[in-house]
Structure formats: structure tokens, C-alpha cells
Motif scaffolding. Structure first.
Motif, mmCIF file in Angstrom:
data_model
loop_
_atom_site.group_PDB
_atom_site.id
_atom_site.type_symbol
_atom_site.label_atom_id
_atom_site.label_comp_id
_atom_site.label_asym_id
_atom_site.label_seq_id
_atom_site.Cartn_x
_atom_site.Cartn_y
_atom_site.Cartn_z
ATOM 1 N N PRO A 88 30.726 50.542 8.725
ATOM 2 C CA PRO A 88 32.044 50.096 9.185
ATOM 3 C C PRO A 88 32.236 50.384 10.675
ATOM 4 N N ILE A 89 32.989 49.540 11.326
ATOM 5 C CA ILE A 89 33.319 49.699 12.742
ATOM 6 C C ILE A 89 34.823 49.923 12.857
ATOM 7 N N PHE A 90 35.214 50.992 13.532
ATOM 8 C CA PHE A 90 36.628 51.316 13.717
ATOM 9 C C PHE A 90 37.050 50.902 15.129
ATOM 10 N N LYS A 135 34.131 45.754 6.766
ATOM 11 C CA LYS A 135 33.218 45.969 7.887
ATOM 12 C C LYS A 135 33.951 46.401 9.148
ATOM 13 N N PHE A 136 35.248 46.085 9.225
ATOM 14 C CA PHE A 136 36.026 46.380 10.424
ATOM 15 C C PHE A 136 37.332 47.053 10.017
ATOM 16 N N PRO A 187 36.874 41.176 5.080
ATOM 17 C CA PRO A 187 36.132 42.329 5.600
ATOM 18 C C PRO A 187 36.893 43.126 6.655
ATOM 19 N N VAL A 188 38.149 42.760 6.905
ATOM 20 C CA VAL A 188 38.935 43.425 7.947
ATOM 21 C C VAL A 188 40.091 44.194 7.320
ATOM 22 N N LEU A 189 40.174 45.491 7.645
ATOM 23 C CA LEU A 189 41.266 46.328 7.180
ATOM 24 C C LEU A 189 42.166 46.614 8.381
ATOM 25 N N CYS A 190 43.451 46.318 8.234
ATOM 26 C CA CYS A 190 44.417 46.479 9.325
ATOM 27 C C CYS A 190 45.380 47.590 8.936
ATOM 28 N N VAL A 191 45.405 48.672 9.722
ATOM 29 C CA VAL A 191 46.142 49.875 9.331
ATOM 30 C C VAL A 191 46.981 50.384 10.498
ATOM 31 N N SER A 192 48.223 50.790 10.223
ATOM 32 C CA SER A 192 49.039 51.432 11.258
ATOM 33 C C SER A 192 48.736 52.923 11.273
ATOM 34 N N HIS A 193 48.717 53.523 12.467
ATOM 35 C CA HIS A 193 48.371 54.950 12.551
ATOM 36 C C HIS A 193 49.496 55.815 13.107
#
Length: 346
Positions: free
Chosen positions: A140-142, A59-60, A108-114
Motif C-alpha cells: 500500500p502507498i500512503f 493500494k492507495f 483500490p483507493v481508501l480516502c480517510v480524514s485524519h
């Protein structure tokens, strides 16, 4: 008919309606014709992995510059939402085989480096949006969690972006596609920004504000710094420029917001940018805060975002111990192929 008109294009009411079922749609009919969609820079594939099983509950999507920052945020949010890993397991970097970005899933939380700058963010955003599509994620909320330089605000201030502006103070991002210039609106969700602002506490020993963000193409000359390898303007020129930004309502400068806003808006995804200022650029160019102070400052936007995630999960009765799945391989052969393609794809 060419889509490359060179003009800004905003979502029409009809286009917005097509996202009303909550799923992420792609503006690319080619994807459905492909045998497999390999997300090279994430080391994932639509046929090698069961993406809906792996990511369908997301979701996030929280993004930040460095792998370490997002790993730290993953551990932090795990505690905040009461997520429990199965006994004997630990958080894993799902995209480790890409050697480019890091990704950690906490329920529900995806943590990604950009990475740093708009090109790096653009690559990631294309693949993250496609990942949401393949996984059939709903609404989903970014949220980008980052650092910035303040304009008239002191170091440690948390800044929520109201409008993302490019170097010419346009609320858009400029693309060059097939040799033609295309502008896409760099629009963020203002209601989401207000919701985040409302979660700032009077007990917080720092300010949380909303304002305009300037997104530049580089760290030195593009931000009016005097300390780069090249500088062909005076300190007076720099201060005149920074004061012009402040008069225009700009409160911070960073290097990712316009591309982040333009691509989420183009995909119909609700998004926000929350940063912490590392210095007031009206007072200088170099960050001189001690390391331990910088570390604490960088936790501040993470705390605000975690409050929002906790609030939304609580509203839906989902703030409880959660057990997640770290991987689901549909085809070992295709899985190996995706690893090889990701390692080879430069």
C-alpha cells in the motif's frame, strides 16, 4: 532489553527485507495474542468484520484533514479511475459509527480524514497500519493531501514534501514512550516524490515544487503567527525566523508531516505528502483568499495525486470500471460490540 534508547532509529537492511513480500508487518507481537483487535476510532474489528474481504484490494490510502475534503476526494477519484458503484448504491462513510474519522473506499483507493495536528494523525495512523495488516494489503502507498502555509511561495502553489522537519529542524519525530524520549526518522519516499513531481503539467496554471516541510505542534505561536491569543515576540523576530527557515530550504509549514512520515517509515510503507499553500507567510499570517479560490486551490493536490493513481493503475492494467464491496460482516454480534466500543471509547 529496552527499546527506548532515546536515539533515532532507522530501518536496517535486515528489517527492510522483512517487508519484501509486499505485506505490512506490525512491530507488536501482542496483536496476535488478542481475541479481537478493535480499531476503536475506525469502528472496525478484526473478528467483527472480514477486513481482508473489505480492504484487501486497497493500494492507495489517501488522507486529509477534514471529513468533507475526503468525501469530495472520494467522489473525484471515483470519476478519475472509472469506478462504478452497484446500481442503487452510494458511497458510504465506513467509519461513521466512530464519530471521529471518516473513511470512504473507492475500489483500490481508501480516502480517510485524519483531523488536525500530530496527536490526531498518530491515532489514525496506528489503526490504519493495523488495518492494512489485517486486510493483508500488498504494497500500500500512503499519501497525505493537505493545506499549508508557504514560505516564499505564493498561495495556490502545490508543494511535495522532500523532508519533514520538526520545530528544531530535525528530520525526525519525537515521541515520549513510558516516560522516555524516542526519536524516529521522519522519512518519506523520495522516488515517490519525484514521480509525483513529474506528473505536474506545463498546462497547470500554478507551480508544483518539491521542498522541505516544517511540522509544528500548533497553528499560532509554533508557526510564528502574530494573531494568536498570545504572542511574546515581535514582527521582526517572526520575520527573522521565517527567513531562517527559508535559508534552510523550508518551503512550507503544516502540522502533520513528521508523525505521518515517521510512522509510515517505521512500518516500511511508501509514503508522500502533497499540500497546497494557502498563503505566503512572508506576506502575512491570515488567509484572505475568497472561499471559491480556496476551494479551487484545495483541488490542486488532489488532481496531482489522481494523476499518479491513474498512472499506476494503467501500468497494471487496472484502470477500468471497478465494482467494490462496501461491507462484509463476519459476526453480527461482534459487529455490534465494535460499534458500542467505538461510541463509548473516548
Amino acid at each position: 532489553m529496552s527499546l527506548l534508547t532515546g536515539n533515532s532509529h532507522s530501518l536496517s537492511e535486515e528489517e527492510i527485507d522483512e517487508y519484501s513480500d509486499g505485506t505490512v508487518k506490525l512491530r507488536n507481537s501482542n496483536i496476535e495474542l488478542m481475541d479481537q483487535d478493535i480499531l476503536y476510532h475506525l469502528a472496525l474489528g478484526s473478528e467483527s468484520h472480514d477486513l481482508q474481504e473489505m480492504f484487501g484490494e486497497v493500494k492507495f490510502v489517501c488522507m486529509g484533514g477534514t471529513p468533507k475534503r475526503m468525501e469530495n476526494f472520494a467522489h473525484f477519484i471515483m470519476d478519475e479511475i472509472g469506478y462504478k458503484l452497484p446500481a442503487g448504491t452510494q458511497l458510504q462513510d465506513i467509519s461513521a459509527y466512530s464519530y471521529r474519522y471518516s473513511m470512504y473506499k473507492v475500489g483500490p483507493v481508501l480516502c480517510v480524514s485524519h483531523g488536525m495536528g500530530t496527536p490526531s494523525v498518530s491515532i489514525l495512523m496506528h489503526e490504519m497500519i493495523k488495518l492494512m495488516y489485517h486486510a493483508k494489503c500488498m504494497d500500500p502507498i500512503f499519501i497525505r493531501i493537505g493545506t499549508c502555509g508557504g514560505i516564499g511561495v505564493e498561495g495556490g502553489t502545490v508543494i511535495i514534501t522532500e523532508d519533514a522537519l520538526d520545530g528544531q529542524l530535525r528530520n525526525s519525530h519525537e515521541f515520549t514512550i513510558l516516560g522516555e524520549t524516542v526519536h524516529r526518522p521522519a522519512k518519506l519516499d523520495k522516488k515517490l516524490a519525484r514521480e509525483l513531481k513529474s506528473l505536474a503539467s506545463s498546462d497547470d496554471p500554478y507551480d508544483t515544487i518539491i521542498g522541505k516541510t516544517l511540522c509544528t505542534n500548533d497553528f499560532y505561536e509554533g508557526q510564528g503567527r502574530l494573531d494568536g491569543a498570545f504572542c511574546e515576540f515581535s514582527e521582526s523576530d517572526k520575520m527573522t525566523y521565517l527567513e531562517k527557515l527559508r535559508d534552510h530550504g523550508v518551503v512550507n509549514i503544516e502540522m502533520e508531516s513528521t508523525i505521518f512520515a515517521a510512522l509510515t517509515h517505521h512500518a516500511g510503507i511508501k509514503a508522500a505528502v502533497v499540500c497546497v499553500a494557502l498563503l505566503n507567510r512572508l506576506n502575512g499570517d491570515q488567509v484572505n483568499a475568497p472561499k471559491e479560490v480556496m476551494h479551487e486551490w484545495q483541488q490542486r493536490p488532489q488532481i496531482l495525486v489522481s494523476r499518479y493513481i491513474r498512472k499506476v493503475l494503467a501500468q497494471h492494467g487496472q484502470l477500468k470500471s471497478l465494482f467494490g464491496h462496501q461491507g462484509s460482516i463476519k459476526s453480527p454480534r461482534r459487529f455490534k460490540l465494535v460499534q458500542q466500543e467505538s461510541q463509548a471509547h473516548e
